[in-house]
Design a protein around this motif. Structure first.
Motif, PDB file in Angstrom:
ATOM      1  N   GLN A 230       0.827  -1.201   0.000  1.00  0.00           N
ATOM      2  CA  GLN A 230       0.000   0.000   0.000  1.00  0.00           C
ATOM      3  C   GLN A 230       0.865   1.257   0.000  1.00  0.00           C
ATOM      4  O   GLN A 230       0.609   2.210  -0.739  1.00  0.00           O
ATOM      5  CB  GLN A 230      -0.898   0.024   1.238  1.00  0.00           C
ATOM      6  CG  GLN A 230      -2.093  -0.907   1.174  1.00  0.00           C
ATOM      7  CD  GLN A 230      -2.889  -0.837   2.470  1.00  0.00           C
ATOM      8  OE1 GLN A 230      -2.706  -1.636   3.369  1.00  0.00           O
ATOM      9  NE2 GLN A 230      -3.760   0.154   2.571  1.00  0.00           N
ATOM     10  N   ILE A 231       1.895   1.245   0.836  1.00  0.00           N
ATOM     11  CA  ILE A 231       2.752   2.428   0.960  1.00  0.00           C
ATOM     12  C   ILE A 231       3.543   2.666  -0.316  1.00  0.00           C
ATOM     13  O   ILE A 231       3.591   3.792  -0.832  1.00  0.00           O
ATOM     14  CB  ILE A 231       3.706   2.277   2.164  1.00  0.00           C
ATOM     15  CG1 ILE A 231       2.899   2.280   3.461  1.00  0.00           C
ATOM     16  CG2 ILE A 231       4.739   3.402   2.179  1.00  0.00           C
ATOM     17  CD1 ILE A 231       3.701   1.894   4.686  1.00  0.00           C
ATOM     18  N   LEU A 271      -0.181   7.849   6.038  1.00  0.00           N
ATOM     19  CA  LEU A 271       0.302   6.911   7.049  1.00  0.00           C
ATOM     20  C   LEU A 271      -0.561   6.910   8.306  1.00  0.00           C
ATOM     21  O   LEU A 271      -0.600   5.917   9.031  1.00  0.00           O
ATOM     22  CB  LEU A 271       1.749   7.233   7.420  1.00  0.00           C
ATOM     23  CG  LEU A 271       2.794   7.004   6.318  1.00  0.00           C
ATOM     24  CD1 LEU A 271       4.161   7.519   6.764  1.00  0.00           C
ATOM     25  CD2 LEU A 271       2.893   5.535   5.942  1.00  0.00           C
ATOM     26  N   LYS A 272      -1.264   8.015   8.560  1.00  0.00           N
ATOM     27  CA  LYS A 272      -2.120   8.094   9.748  1.00  0.00           C
ATOM     28  C   LYS A 272      -3.207   7.029   9.739  1.00  0.00           C
ATOM     29  O   LYS A 272      -3.665   6.593  10.792  1.00  0.00           O
ATOM     30  CB  LYS A 272      -2.769   9.475   9.840  1.00  0.00           C
ATOM     31  CG  LYS A 272      -1.840  10.582  10.279  1.00  0.00           C
ATOM     32  CD  LYS A 272      -2.595  11.907  10.351  1.00  0.00           C
ATOM     33  CE  LYS A 272      -1.670  13.053  10.742  1.00  0.00           C
ATOM     34  NZ  LYS A 272      -2.401  14.345  10.754  1.00  0.00           N
ATOM     35  N   GLY A 273      -3.605   6.601   8.557  1.00  0.00           N
ATOM     36  CA  GLY A 273      -4.675   5.626   8.457  1.00  0.00           C
ATOM     37  C   GLY A 273      -4.223   4.185   8.495  1.00  0.00           C
ATOM     38  O   GLY A 273      -5.042   3.270   8.339  1.00  0.00           O
ATOM     39  N   LEU A 274      -2.944   3.967   8.716  1.00  0.00           N
ATOM     40  CA  LEU A 274      -2.400   2.611   8.718  1.00  0.00           C
ATOM     41  C   LEU A 274      -2.041   2.158  10.129  1.00  0.00           C
ATOM     42  O   LEU A 274      -1.712   2.973  10.991  1.00  0.00           O
ATOM     43  CB  LEU A 274      -1.148   2.549   7.833  1.00  0.00           C
ATOM     44  CG  LEU A 274      -1.324   2.899   6.360  1.00  0.00           C
ATOM     45  CD1 LEU A 274       0.016   2.790   5.645  1.00  0.00           C
ATOM     46  CD2 LEU A 274      -2.356   2.007   5.690  1.00  0.00           C
ATOM     47  N   PRO A 275      -2.058   0.833  10.380  1.00  0.00           N
ATOM     48  CA  PRO A 275      -1.593   0.315  11.673  1.00  0.00           C
ATOM     49  C   PRO A 275      -0.068   0.423  11.781  1.00  0.00           C
ATOM     50  O   PRO A 275       0.586   0.914  10.870  1.00  0.00           O
ATOM     51  CB  PRO A 275      -2.046  -1.156  11.647  1.00  0.00           C
ATOM     52  CG  PRO A 275      -2.147  -1.494  10.200  1.00  0.00           C
ATOM     53  CD  PRO A 275      -2.588  -0.235   9.510  1.00  0.00           C
ATOM     54  N   GLU A 276       0.482  -0.042  12.871  1.00  0.00           N
ATOM     55  CA  GLU A 276       1.928  -0.040  13.150  1.00  0.00           C
ATOM     56  C   GLU A 276       2.470   1.350  13.488  1.00  0.00           C
ATOM     57  O   GLU A 276       3.678   1.525  13.636  1.00  0.00           O
ATOM     58  CB  GLU A 276       2.748  -0.630  11.982  1.00  0.00           C
ATOM     59  CG  GLU A 276       2.337  -2.020  11.556  1.00  0.00           C
ATOM     60  CD  GLU A 276       2.468  -3.054  12.674  1.00  0.00           C
ATOM     61  OE1 GLU A 276       3.194  -2.796  13.644  1.00  0.00           O
ATOM     62  OE2 GLU A 276       1.834  -4.111  12.555  1.00  0.00           O
ATOM     63  N   ASN A 277       1.579   2.371  13.583  1.00  0.00           N
ATOM     64  CA  ASN A 277       2.014   3.704  14.015  1.00  0.00           C
ATOM     65  C   ASN A 277       3.232   4.207  13.241  1.00  0.00           C
ATOM     66  O   ASN A 277       4.273   4.519  13.817  1.00  0.00           O
ATOM     67  CB  ASN A 277       2.314   3.704  15.519  1.00  0.00           C
ATOM     68  CG  ASN A 277       1.097   3.391  16.351  1.00  0.00           C
ATOM     69  OD1 ASN A 277       0.011   3.906  16.096  1.00  0.00           O
ATOM     70  ND2 ASN A 277       1.262   2.524  17.345  1.00  0.00           N
ATOM     71  N   TRP A 278       3.105   4.304  11.944  1.00  0.00           N
ATOM     72  CA  TRP A 278       4.200   4.771  11.088  1.00  0.00           C
ATOM     73  C   TRP A 278       4.525   6.233  11.394  1.00  0.00           C
ATOM     74  O   TRP A 278       3.632   7.057  11.573  1.00  0.00           O
ATOM     75  CB  TRP A 278       3.833   4.633   9.622  1.00  0.00           C
ATOM     76  CG  TRP A 278       3.776   3.215   9.134  1.00  0.00           C
ATOM     77  CD1 TRP A 278       2.760   2.323   9.308  1.00  0.00           C
ATOM     78  CD2 TRP A 278       4.801   2.526   8.421  1.00  0.00           C
ATOM     79  NE1 TRP A 278       3.073   1.115   8.733  1.00  0.00           N
ATOM     80  CE2 TRP A 278       4.312   1.201   8.168  1.00  0.00           C
ATOM     81  CE3 TRP A 278       6.060   2.870   7.935  1.00  0.00           C
ATOM     82  CZ2 TRP A 278       5.053   0.252   7.476  1.00  0.00           C
ATOM     83  CZ3 TRP A 278       6.796   1.938   7.233  1.00  0.00           C
ATOM     84  CH2 TRP A 278       6.306   0.637   7.012  1.00  0.00           C
ATOM     85  N   GLU A 279       5.815   6.534  11.428  1.00  0.00           N
ATOM     86  CA  GLU A 279       6.281   7.910  11.624  1.00  0.00           C
ATOM     87  C   GLU A 279       7.168   8.301  10.453  1.00  0.00           C
ATOM     88  O   GLU A 279       7.763   7.449   9.785  1.00  0.00           O
ATOM     89  CB  GLU A 279       7.069   8.033  12.927  1.00  0.00           C
ATOM     90  CG  GLU A 279       6.249   7.762  14.181  1.00  0.00           C
ATOM     91  CD  GLU A 279       7.063   7.907  15.452  1.00  0.00           C
ATOM     92  OE1 GLU A 279       8.292   8.105  15.335  1.00  0.00           O
ATOM     93  OE2 GLU A 279       6.487   7.819  16.539  1.00  0.00           O
TER      94      GLU A 279
END
Length: 295
Positions: A230-231, A271-279
Motif C-alpha cells: 500500500q505504501i 500513514l495516519k490511516g495505517l496500523p503499526e504507528n508509522w512515523e
C-alpha cells in the motif's frame, strides 16, 4: 575518555543489495572509558547491558586481533538510531567496538583495516562503509578487502524515512532470500543499480523512480512488513522520486525533490490511516562518517 559518533545508514537502496549505502545526520554516540577492572554499560536497554553487547563483543574481537588484553571498560550509550529498524544500528555498534579497542591500543589499525574488519564481522559492506566514511557509497568485497567509492549525489534530493513501530531482525529478513536467482532478475538489477547511481549524480530525477526497482530482495522481504505494498503504491503514484526498503527493513526510505513539501505532507496524512504507528523522519546526508573526539 573519548566519544565516538557514528551516523545512521540506509543500505541496499533498492537494487543495490549489499553494495549501496548512504549515511545520514542521525547518530549513535558511545563514550568509552578505561577503568581498573570489569565491564559497565550505561544508557542502553538492560538486556543489552552485558558481555554479549555488540559493541563490547566487537571490542574483544579487536583486542584479540591486536594481541592486547583489555582492562576494565565503561561504555555509555547515547543512541538515536532505532534498533532493528533498517537504519544501520548494528553497524554503528560494530564500528564503535573496533574503533574503541583500536584507540585504547594506540590506533594500530588504519582506516582501511578498520573497514575490512568491520565488514568481516558484519558480513557485508553496505552499512559499515558509509557509516565510516560518510556520504553515499558503492562498496564491494574482494579477498577480504573492502573497495569503495563515494557517490556525489546531486544536491536536489532529500530523504524521508517511514518508520513503523516494528522491529525486524536482519537474520529473519535474510532468511527469506532465495539462494539462487534467475539470470533475467540479475540483469534487471545490474541495469537499475547502474542507472540509479548515474541518475543521482546527474540529477536525472525522472530515471530515479524506476531505477529503485529490484528483484533480488525487496519482493521476498515485503511480506514481512505490513502495508508495504500500500505504501509503495502510494509513493509510486505521488511526485516522489522513488522509494526502497532501507537495509533489511522495516523502514521504507523515500527520495523527494529538495523543494517538494507537498508529497511529504501527503505521505504523513496517508500513514495516519495505517496500523503499526508509522512515523516520518526527514534525513540529511552526513558526509563525514565516524568521528572520534577526546573528552
Amino acid at each position: 575518555m573519548f566519544e565516538i559518533r557514528i551516523p545512521a545508514t540506509s543500505a541496499n537502496m533498492g537494487p543495490g543489495l549489499d553494495t549501496l549505502g548512504v549515511a545520514f545526520k542521525l547518530y549513535n554516540k558511545f563514550i568509552v572509558e578505561e577503568i581498573e577492572t570489569g565491564l559497565e554499560i550505561l544508557g542502553c536497554d538492560e538486556k543489552y547491558a552485558n558481555k554479549n553487547n555488540l559493541v563490547y563483543s566487537s571490542m574483544l574481537k579487536t583486542f584479540k586481533k591486536l594481541l592486547k588484553a583489555p582492562r576494565g571498560i565503561r561504555l555509555t550509550f547515547k543512541t538515536d538510531i532505532p534498533v532493528s529498524g533498517g537504519l544501520g544500528s548494528s553497524a554503528t555498534c560494530i564500528l564503535a567496538g573496533i574503533v574503541a579497542a583500536n584507540r585504547l591500543c594506540g590506533d594500530i589499525l588504519t582506516k582501511q583495516e578498520v573497514l575490512d574488519f568491520a565488514c568481516e564481522i558484519e558480513g557485508h559492506s553496505d552499512n559499515v562503509t558509509p557509516a565510516l566514511v560518510g556520504g553515499m557509497t558503492v562498496s564491494i568485497m574482494e579477498n577480504g578487502v573492502a573497495h569503495y567509492n563515494k557517490v556525489p549525489i546531486s544536491g536536489g534530493v532529500k530523504f524521508c524515512a517511514l518508520i513503523p513501530k516494528l522491529q525486524l531482525s536482519t537474520d529473519d529478513s535474510r532468511a527469506v532470500l532465495p539462494e539462487k536467482v534467475r539470470l533475467r532478475d540479475a540483469v534487471f538489477n545490474v541495469g537499475r543499480v547502474s542507472m540509479l547511481i548515474i541518475a543521482l549524480v546527474n540529477g536525472d530525477y525522472e530515471a530515479v523512480k524506476f531505477a529503485c526497482q529490484d528483484k533480488l530482495h525487496q519482493p521476498y522481504r515485503m511480506g514481512l512488513i505490513k502495508n508495504y505494498n500500500q505504501i509503495t503504491s502510494f509513493v509510486k503514484e505521488s511526485e516522489a522520486l522513488g522509494a526502497f526498503l532501507s537495509g533489511a527493513g522495516p523502514t521504507i526510505m523515500v527520495m523527494l525533490k529538495k523543494d517538494d513539501n507537498d508529497t511529504e505532507d501527503k505521505l504523513k496524512e496517508f500513514l495516519k490511516g495505517l496500523p503499526e504507528n508509522w512515523e516520518t523522519l526527514n534525513l540529511e546526508i552526513d558526509e563525514d562518517g565516524l568521528v572520534i573526539e577526546n573528552i
